[in-house]
Design an enzyme around this catalytic site. Structure first.
Site, PDB file in Angstrom:
ATOM      1  N   SER A  54      -9.603  -0.691   7.495  1.00 27.53           N
ATOM      2  CA  SER A  54      -9.068  -0.497   6.147  1.00 27.53           C
ATOM      3  C   SER A  54      -8.320  -1.686   5.554  1.00 27.53           C
ATOM      4  O   SER A  54      -7.968  -1.662   4.375  1.00 27.53           O
ATOM      5  CB  SER A  54      -8.150   0.725   6.120  1.00 27.53           C
ATOM      6  OG  SER A  54      -8.918   1.904   6.059  1.00 27.53           O
ATOM      7  N   LYS A 113       0.852  -1.196   0.000  1.00 25.34           N
ATOM      8  CA  LYS A 113       0.000   0.000   0.000  1.00 25.34           C
ATOM      9  C   LYS A 113       0.882   1.238   0.000  1.00 25.34           C
ATOM     10  O   LYS A 113       1.884   1.292   0.724  1.00 25.34           O
ATOM     11  CB  LYS A 113      -0.898  -0.037   1.240  1.00 25.34           C
ATOM     12  CG  LYS A 113      -1.928   1.073   1.333  1.00 25.34           C
ATOM     13  CD  LYS A 113      -2.771   0.903   2.595  1.00 25.34           C
ATOM     14  CE  LYS A 113      -3.871   1.942   2.722  1.00 25.34           C
ATOM     15  NZ  LYS A 113      -4.672   1.775   3.955  1.00 25.34           N
ATOM     16  N   SER A 155      -9.609   1.532   3.187  1.00 23.79           N
ATOM     17  CA  SER A 155      -8.781   2.300   2.295  1.00 23.79           C
ATOM     18  C   SER A 155      -7.710   1.486   1.568  1.00 23.79           C
ATOM     19  O   SER A 155      -7.145   1.973   0.600  1.00 23.79           O
ATOM     20  CB  SER A 155      -8.088   3.414   3.080  1.00 23.79           C
ATOM     21  OG  SER A 155      -7.191   2.863   4.028  1.00 23.79           O
TER      22      SER A 155
END
Lengths: 484, 95
Positions: A176, A77, A152
């Site tokens: 997330s 990420k 997210s």
């Protein structure tokens, strides 16, 4: 080959079948073919990935010892700092930011000889539940391209689901990792607060943030957690306790096992198909001799409200660093220093980040701090006490991850509150610091994945993974792959 | 409770965030809705409940006060929007 788990790919490489270079090449091909539709990756460094894989093959040939993830691609990420490689956090503010150092978990991956294949898309500064808040691109759910992958960590979840990488890292501040894992039909683990170092993880809400794995199955989650967990002196909240060999005990069922089922997680707002799949998963445990126990988490009704005070207060403070002075976006025109701050931030941040900075600033401002911030910290303790009481009676707590399966892109982007409520079952784990995992447990009639959430007391990841593995060995949901 | 555009403008000032007029109006409406939702916290009874700022019972950690390698000046300034010699350059703070 790209549909295999990391554990299977590792076994293949160890046997001498194929090479890390051809494996990395296969995943790079998959990214080239599929990611024009899925849009999970923000940056892919093909040359560096292939060079690393080539180097691992050479070392293997020479008989040198290799790390636990030797030759396995891992997507990261874009909230984790990678030395010399752009780290944008999905924000225009960090469009050209190149960190001078690696996050702790990135150093761990390098030491384990993983192949860092690329950086994945995310909601700006990890604020969001659909990855639509990225300043760069919209990521799509590999099972239904018109739907969100969740957020997210939507890029990491979609990349694994689309078989563009076998392993990925995400971060979880209010769900997330777990929510996108659930929406994309993969496994996502949020470790206990303090289990994994946050050094080099760009901060959103420092008392809630935690890094964790996104994988095809529970075995791979254990494998990746083993590599990234452990003490790091550079994160003062990193806890110095031994890291169990999760992969070694994984296949030992927990017996006797009591699973707590909170009645508050099955109330209004929970989609019927999601409830059905979660109840079916509970039956799987019951059949294996597990005791299901009705438990209550009465203060969970306040979790979303508590979270949006605590998280935004911490965020408003953490994001004060983006002032256009040391790094990140600086406004071209400005009158004086204060104006430079205001314009740089006004131009650089997207709408959701601005909203949260504003909310956090408001609840910390003079005259409102006690009514909002201090009050939320008191309720936070009551939420944690709920878990302590429940865990005195059961080993783990089970329920849904998210009230619905993946929703259509654009459906909730105009209604921040509706978006916040999609985190209703995941937020309490962050407020309480406990561990949680999402594992695939079914599909809607429309073919969208559904996840089961299991939560365990602090530092009980070993038990959590073993319990999750029991469901996995009795079902085949984790073996499904989308057609792309 | 209802938030006014002036309230929002004041908070934006505290947050050092420039917002266009249209943004201020939208933000006022959205923040108002979120604050209305958050107000439900007032229903929770919290007499004598100690605030919990952190999930773990952690304490301050001191490292040894010994020199260790650190970033070079060039590495530290590599991301600076504007650099002058070995400094981050900003508009004049004092006339």
């Amino acid at each position: 080959m790209i549909e295999h788990t990391a554990a299977d790919l590792l076994a293949t490489l160890r046997k001498g079948d194929g090479s890390a270079e051809s494996l990395t090449g296969a995943f790079l091909d998959a990214i080239r073919q599929r990611d024009t539709r899925v849009r999970a990756f923000l940056h892919v460094d093909e040359a560096a990935a292939l060079e690393k894989a080539h180097d691992i093959d050479a070392r293997r040939k020479r008989g040198e010892p290799l790390g636990a993830l030797a030759g396995i691609p891992v997507a990261v990420k874009d909230v984790l700092c990678t030395a010399g490689q752009r780290t944008t956090c999905g924000s225009k503010v960090l469009q050209s930011f190149v960190p001078p150092y690696d996050a702790h978990v990135i150093s761990r991956l390098r030491r384990a000889d993983a192949v860092l294949i690329g950086k994945t898309n995310m909601d700006e500064f990890a604020m969001g539940s659909s990855t639509e808040n990225s300043a760069y691109q919209i990521t799509r759910n590999p099972w239904e391209l018109a739907c969100t992958p969740g957020g997210s960590s939507g890029g990491s979840a979609a990349a694994v689901a689309a078989c563009e990488t076998p392993l990925a890292l995400g971060s979880d501040t209010g769900g997330s990792i777990r929510q996108p894992a659930s929406l994309c039909g993969v496994v996502g683990l949020k470790p206990t607060y303090g289990r994994v170092s946050r050094f080099g993880l760009v901060a959103f809400a420092s008392s809630l943030d935690q890094v964790g794995p996104l994988t095809h199955d529970v075995r791979d989650a254990a494998l990746l957690l083993e590599v990234i967990a452990g003490h790091d002196a550079r994160d003062s909240t990193s806890v110095d306790r031994p890291v169990p060999k999760y992969t070694r005990t994984l296949d030992d069922p927990v017996q006797p096992l009591t699973i707590g089922v909170p009645r508050e997680y099955f109330g209004a707002g929970l989609d019927g198909e999601v409830e059905q799949a979660v109840r079916a998963a509970l039956k799987v445990y019951e059949k294996a001799g597990t005791k299901l126990l009705d438990v209550s988490l009465p203060y969970s009704q306040y979790a979303v409200a508590t979270y949006y005070v605590v998280a935004t207060a911490e965020a408003s403070s953490n994001l004060a660093r983006y002032d256009g002075v040391h790094y990140g976006h600086r406004a071209a025109k400005h009158d004086d220093l204060i104006d430079l701050y205001c314009r740089s931030r006004g131009e650089g941040f997207g709408a959701e980040v601005k909203r949260r900075i504003m909310l956090g600033t408001y609840v910390l401002s003079s005259g409102y701090k006690d009514a909002y911030y201090v009050k939320s910290l008191q309720v936070r303790r009551l939420i944690k006490d709920d878990f302590d009481r429940a865990f005195a009676q059961c080993d783990v707590i089970a329920g849904p991850v998210s009230p619905t399966a993946a929703f259509r892109l654009g459906d909730r982007s105009d209604d921040p509150l509706a978006m916040y409520l999609s985190d209703i079952y995941t937020i309490s784990a962050n407020l309480s610091g406990i561990a949680g995992i999402s594992i695939p447990c079914g599909f809607t009639k429309g073919g969208l994945p559904i996840g089961l959430q299991l939560q365990a007391p602090p530092f009980e990841e070993e038990k959590l993974l073993r319990v999750a593995r029991m469901h996995e060995r009795a079902t085949d949901w984790h073996t499904r792959r989308p057609k792309l | 409770m209802s938030l006014t555009v002036d309230d929002t403008r004041w908070v934006a000032h505290l947050a050092r965030l420039q917002l266009a007029d249209a943004e201020l109006a939208t933000m006022t409406r959205q923040l108002g809705a979120i604050l209305d939702y958050v107000t439900q916290l007032q229903q929770a009874r919290t007499d004598n409940v100690e605030p919990l700022a952190h999930p773990l019972p952690i304490h301050n950690v001191f490292r040894d006060d010994s020199p260790a390698p650190s970033l070079s000046v060039d590495a530290a300034l590599a991301n600076a929007p504007q650099r002058r010699d070995n400094f981050f350059a900003v508009p004049a703070v004092l006339d």
